[in-house]
Design a protein around this motif. Structure first.
Motif, PDB file in Angstrom:
ATOM      1  N   GLY A 147      -1.798   6.925   0.918  1.00  0.00           N
ATOM      2  CA  GLY A 147      -3.088   7.293   0.464  1.00  0.00           C
ATOM      3  C   GLY A 147      -3.609   6.572  -0.558  1.00  0.00           C
ATOM      4  O   GLY A 147      -4.685   6.973  -1.164  1.00  0.00           O
ATOM      5  N   ARG A 148      -3.093   5.221  -1.008  1.00  0.00           N
ATOM      6  CA  ARG A 148      -3.853   4.615  -1.813  1.00  0.00           C
ATOM      7  C   ARG A 148      -4.404   3.379  -1.579  1.00  0.00           C
ATOM      8  O   ARG A 148      -4.156   2.796  -0.328  1.00  0.00           O
ATOM      9  N   GLY A 149      -4.899   2.558  -2.360  1.00  0.00           N
ATOM     10  CA  GLY A 149      -5.637   0.975  -2.077  1.00  0.00           C
ATOM     11  C   GLY A 149      -4.331   0.033  -1.919  1.00  0.00           C
ATOM     12  O   GLY A 149      -3.146   0.415  -2.380  1.00  0.00           O
ATOM     13  N   LEU A 150      -4.776  -1.126  -1.589  1.00  0.00           N
ATOM     14  CA  LEU A 150      -3.892  -2.011  -1.603  1.00  0.00           C
ATOM     15  C   LEU A 150      -3.622  -2.833  -2.804  1.00  0.00           C
ATOM     16  O   LEU A 150      -4.548  -2.658  -3.794  1.00  0.00           O
ATOM     17  N   GLN A 154       1.028  -1.188  -0.008  1.00  0.00           N
ATOM     18  CA  GLN A 154       0.042   0.123  -0.014  1.00  0.00           C
ATOM     19  C   GLN A 154       0.900   1.387  -0.153  1.00  0.00           C
ATOM     20  O   GLN A 154       1.699   1.606   0.972  1.00  0.00           O
TER      21      GLN A 154
END
Lengths: 114, 111
Positions: free
Chosen positions: B40-43, B37
């Motif tokens: 500030g982002r998705g996995l 990750q």
């Protein structure tokens, strides 16, 4: 582009308000899940679904409802928002549980409850 | 309760060095996965290893699994600044229908 779409990206709610976090996928995935991510806590499972019409509770389901009327959509409803629900929410989907390319995650919804 | 626990919680290395992260889990599993990750982002899924496998490679990633010790390790060789991220292990839950994640290892790779 194929993937998991979450809306909105950001939301501020007042205590007691209700809202629905949207999640949609266009990959014909059967498995969908909702997680919340809090600092120092990692990701915790809220609810999950193994197909249309089938949902079940995860680790932290209190205060949240889900439904799965179609394969594509898996909305998460906050019934009466509380400050403790301030978090980043992720939706994820997978064709099967053990597929080699894992789950596909959305970009998240950052929710603040004041 | 959460199934996996990563160790260390934070790791700081220089570019070119190897980074090793460990994951321990509590109950029997069908497979174990590692995710990355960025802030500030998705996995993003990195690699899956099944319970009957002991080692798996993907590019600069090497994952091992020891089911007798209920542990896994992720090795990133020749780290780059772009590898700076949090890394999570995930196992299939008791119900078998969703993943349980650990708290993650925060990796910082400095130029």
């Amino acid at each position: 582009n194929a993937g998991v779409t979450q809306t909105p990206k950001f939301q501020v709610l007042k205590t007691g308000q209700s809202m629905t976090l949207q999640c949609a996928q266009d990959m014909n995935h059967e498995y969908m899940s909702w997680y919340r991510q809090d600092p120092g806590m990692g990701l915790r499972l809220i609810h999950y679904s193994v197909g249309a019409g089938i949902t079940d509770q995860g680790e932290v389901p209190n205060g949240y409802n889900v439904s799965r009327s179609t394969t594509e959509d898996f909305p998460l409803r906050l019934l009466s928002a509380a400050p403790s629900q301030t978090s980043v929410y992720f939706c994820a989907s997978s064709k099967t549980l053990g597929q080699a390319n894992g789950y596909t995650f959305g970009s998240g919804t950052r929710l603040t409850v004041v | 309760s959460q199934q996996g626990e990563e160790d260390p919680q934070a790791l700081s290395i220089q570019e070119g060095e190897n980074a090793t992260m460990n994951c321990s889990y509590k109950t029997s599993i069908n497979n174990l996965q590692w995710y990355r990750q960025n802030s500030g982002r998705g996995l993003v899924h990195l690699i899956l290893i099944r319970s009957n496998e002991r080692e798996k490679h993907s590019g600069r990633l090497r994952v091992t699994l020891d089911t007798s010790k209920k542990s896994s390790s992720l090795l990133i060789t020749a780290s780059r600044a772009a590898d700076t991220a949090s890394y999570f292990c995930a196992t299939d839950s008791n119900s078998g229908y969703a993943l349980n994640f650990g708290k993650g290892t925060s990796l910082l790779v400095t130029p």
